[in-house]
Enzyme design. Structure first.
Site, PDB file in Angstrom:
ATOM      1  N   SER A  21       0.850  -1.196   0.000  1.00  0.00           N
ATOM      2  CA  SER A  21       0.000   0.000   0.000  1.00  0.00           C
ATOM      3  C   SER A  21       0.881   1.240   0.000  1.00  0.00           C
ATOM      4  O   SER A  21       2.070   1.163  -0.338  1.00  0.00           O
ATOM      5  CB  SER A  21      -0.924  -0.029   1.224  1.00  0.00           C
ATOM      6  OG  SER A  21      -1.933   0.945   1.109  1.00  0.00           O
ATOM      7  N   ASN A  22       0.327   2.391   0.339  1.00  0.00           N
ATOM      8  CA  ASN A  22       1.118   3.630   0.384  1.00  0.00           C
ATOM      9  C   ASN A  22       0.579   4.536   1.477  1.00  0.00           C
ATOM     10  O   ASN A  22      -0.365   4.173   2.192  1.00  0.00           O
ATOM     11  CB  ASN A  22       1.096   4.319  -0.989  1.00  0.00           C
ATOM     12  CG  ASN A  22      -0.315   4.682  -1.398  1.00  0.00           C
ATOM     13  OD1 ASN A  22      -0.952   5.528  -0.781  1.00  0.00           O
ATOM     14  ND2 ASN A  22      -0.828   4.013  -2.424  1.00  0.00           N
TER      15      ASN A  22
END
Ligand code: PMT
Length: 209
Positions: A21-22
């Site tokens: 993810s980020n």
């Protein structure tokens, strides 16, 4: 007007307990949905996993992966007058999603990744007459050059260049500063301010208030 906004990160599963993810918090996208609502328009917010409360009087569709976001956005896109992609969609996902939790092994682990669909580029190919298509470009260097390239390559009407190299703006911050660039060559600088005020200015410029 019906205005579709995407927000937050996506999660790309590795196994039942791990994902890629980020750092997107969703704050910019949620602020845009609130600004749309407050300007008297219908806001539809398609959100990746975030910890923000659902904004009042906004239709919220929750998704997890880039594939789910692509499906939800494309389902709503035909009816939308304006589409603003503020989400930080993963560009890659693991080729293999393990059914059980992966066990540690000796040595390095190599994860094979494949490209996800570029949702904005897909929308650029099916854009209807009069529909306004707006992307964000999160960049750490050559911000305006890379953003302008995305504007052209994805057939957008506007790109919102977001310099994410400084710690007081961009990902997971209260404030932001952006440069709006239009396909017709307009350039509008929005200096550092809280994300709601930035969102209000973006909506005002997009809709020519
Ligand atoms: O959520 P916050 O913490 O408030 O942070 C805000 C933000 C920094 C996430 C936001 O302002 C921002 O810049 N969003 C775009 C982040 C991003 O993924 O940029 P990009 O340059 O990688 O992508 C360009 C555009 O293509 C974006 O509009 C993105 O939504 C879209 N895209 C990207 C990949 C993909 N597979 N599909 C897409 O549609």
């Amino acid at each position: 007007m019906k205005i579709l906004i995407s927000a937050g990160p996506t999660r790309e599963k590795i196994d039942p307990v791990r994902f890629l993810s980020n750092r997107s918090s969703g704050k910019m996208g949620y602020a845009l949905a609130e600004a749309v609502r407050d300007a008297g328009h219908e806001a539809i917010l398609i959100s990746g996993p975030v910890t923000l409360p659902p904004p009042a009087m906004v239709e919220l569709i929750k998704v997890e992966s880039a594939a789910e976001m692509a499906q939800a956005v494309k389902q709503q896109a035909r009816e939308a007058d304006v589409i603003i992609m503020a989400a930080a969609v993963a560009d890659y996902r693991p080729v293999k999603v393990h059914t059980n939790k992966m066990k540690k092994q000796a040595g390095n682990l190599i994860l094979e990744l494949e490209r996800t669909e570029d949702i904005l580029a897909s929308l650029g190919k099916i854009k209807t007459d009069g529909q306004l298509l707006v992307g964000f470009a999160a960049e750490t260097n050559n911000v305006i050059e890379y953003a302008t390239d995305k504007l052209k390559r994805k057939n957008l009407d506007w790109i919102i260049a977001n310099d994410v190299s400084a710690s007081d703006r961009g990902f997971a911050t209260e404030n932001n500063a952006v440069t709006m660039i239009s396909a017709t060559g307009r350039i509008i600088e929005l200096p550092l301010d809280n994300k709601y005020n930035i969102a209000r200015s973006i909506i005002a410029h997009l809709l020519n208030y």
